[in-house]
Design a protein around this motif. Sequence first.
Motif, PDB file in Angstrom:
ATOM      1  N   THR A   6      60.582  81.093  18.778  1.00  0.00           N
ATOM      2  CA  THR A   6      59.850  82.285  19.208  1.00  0.00           C
ATOM      3  C   THR A   6      58.465  81.752  19.105  1.00  0.00           C
ATOM      4  OG1 THR A   6      61.267  83.781  19.286  1.00  0.00           O
ATOM      5  CG2 THR A   6      58.950  84.813  19.725  1.00  0.00           C
ATOM      6  N   ASN A   7      57.865  81.535  20.031  1.00  0.00           N
ATOM      7  CA  ASN A   7      55.965  80.688  20.126  1.00  0.00           C
ATOM      8  C   ASN A   7      56.251  79.402  19.718  1.00  0.00           C
ATOM      9  OD1 ASN A   7      55.064  83.765  20.963  1.00  0.00           O
ATOM     10  ND2 ASN A   7      55.395  84.126  18.884  1.00  0.00           N
ATOM     11  N   ASP A   8      57.076  78.566  19.930  1.00  0.00           N
ATOM     12  CA  ASP A   8      57.026  77.944  19.820  1.00  0.00           C
ATOM     13  C   ASP A   8      56.617  76.816  21.357  1.00  0.00           C
ATOM     14  OD1 ASP A   8      58.025  77.527  16.978  1.00  0.00           O
ATOM     15  OD2 ASP A   8      59.601  76.522  17.557  1.00  0.00           O
ATOM     16  N   ARG A   9      55.431  75.796  21.778  1.00  0.00           N
ATOM     17  CA  ARG A   9      55.880  75.324  22.803  1.00  0.00           C
ATOM     18  C   ARG A   9      56.663  73.682  23.342  1.00  0.00           C
ATOM     19  NH1 ARG A   9      49.467  75.770  23.241  1.00  0.00           N
ATOM     20  NH2 ARG A   9      50.003  75.569  25.957  1.00  0.00           N
ATOM     21  N   ILE A  10      56.727  73.694  24.342  1.00  0.00           N
ATOM     22  CA  ILE A  10      57.605  72.565  24.454  1.00  0.00           C
ATOM     23  C   ILE A  10      56.622  72.183  25.950  1.00  0.00           C
ATOM     24  CG2 ILE A  10      59.176  72.970  26.014  1.00  0.00           C
ATOM     25  CD1 ILE A  10      61.175  70.984  24.331  1.00  0.00           C
ATOM     26  N   GLU A  11      56.769  70.292  25.584  1.00  0.00           N
ATOM     27  CA  GLU A  11      55.734  69.937  27.316  1.00  0.00           C
ATOM     28  C   GLU A  11      56.596  69.089  27.733  1.00  0.00           C
ATOM     29  OE1 GLU A  11      51.112  68.834  27.531  1.00  0.00           O
ATOM     30  OE2 GLU A  11      52.287  66.825  27.787  1.00  0.00           O
ATOM     31  N   PHE A  12      56.886  69.065  29.182  1.00  0.00           N
ATOM     32  CA  PHE A  12      57.742  68.141  29.704  1.00  0.00           C
ATOM     33  C   PHE A  12      56.707  67.829  30.603  1.00  0.00           C
ATOM     34  CE2 PHE A  12      60.419  72.094  28.517  1.00  0.00           C
ATOM     35  CZ  PHE A  12      61.721  71.192  28.724  1.00  0.00           C
ATOM     36  N   THR A  13      56.932  65.881  30.727  1.00  0.00           N
ATOM     37  CA  THR A  13      56.381  65.263  31.870  1.00  0.00           C
ATOM     38  C   THR A  13      57.613  64.856  32.631  1.00  0.00           C
ATOM     39  OG1 THR A  13      54.110  64.894  30.329  1.00  0.00           O
ATOM     40  CG2 THR A  13      54.107  63.585  32.102  1.00  0.00           C
ATOM     41  N   VAL A  14      57.246  64.826  34.174  1.00  0.00           N
ATOM     42  CA  VAL A  14      57.566  64.318  35.148  1.00  0.00           C
ATOM     43  C   VAL A  14      56.877  63.374  36.050  1.00  0.00           C
ATOM     44  CG1 VAL A  14      59.578  65.174  36.757  1.00  0.00           C
ATOM     45  CG2 VAL A  14      59.049  66.643  35.187  1.00  0.00           C
ATOM     46  N   THR A  15      57.187  61.982  36.065  1.00  0.00           N
ATOM     47  CA  THR A  15      57.363  60.582  37.052  1.00  0.00           C
ATOM     48  C   THR A  15      58.023  61.088  37.616  1.00  0.00           C
ATOM     49  OG1 THR A  15      55.276  60.636  34.637  1.00  0.00           O
ATOM     50  CG2 THR A  15      55.636  58.787  36.517  1.00  0.00           C
ATOM     51  N   LEU A  16      57.189  60.618  39.144  1.00  0.00           N
ATOM     52  CA  LEU A  16      58.207  60.192  40.125  1.00  0.00           C
ATOM     53  C   LEU A  16      57.157  58.651  40.980  1.00  0.00           C
ATOM     54  CD1 LEU A  16      60.121  60.215  42.124  1.00  0.00           C
ATOM     55  CD2 LEU A  16      59.025  61.417  43.498  1.00  0.00           C
TER      56      LEU A  16
END
Length: 76
Positions: A63-73
């Motif tokens: 709970t409260n952990d953060r995850i970042e996603f990067t999508v490149t097209l």
Amino acid sequence: TTLFSEVQARVSAPSSQSAFNQEQWIATMTATAVRSVTNAGLFTTNSGPLFIKGDFTTVALATNDRIEFTVTLTTT
């Protein structure tokens, strides 16, 4: 088409142009409970169809952990 099991609200990912032929979206999600994340997707609108989907090995979040996603097209 949707993700496997959507258990949390979608987050907004503004786009940017990282190169003349690349569009990039970056979003950070904060877990509202203990989660096991196995995929992420880019939707055309907040309630719209799935545009890009990625599957990956399980990432465990507390709970409260953060995850970042990067999508490149990249277009050619």
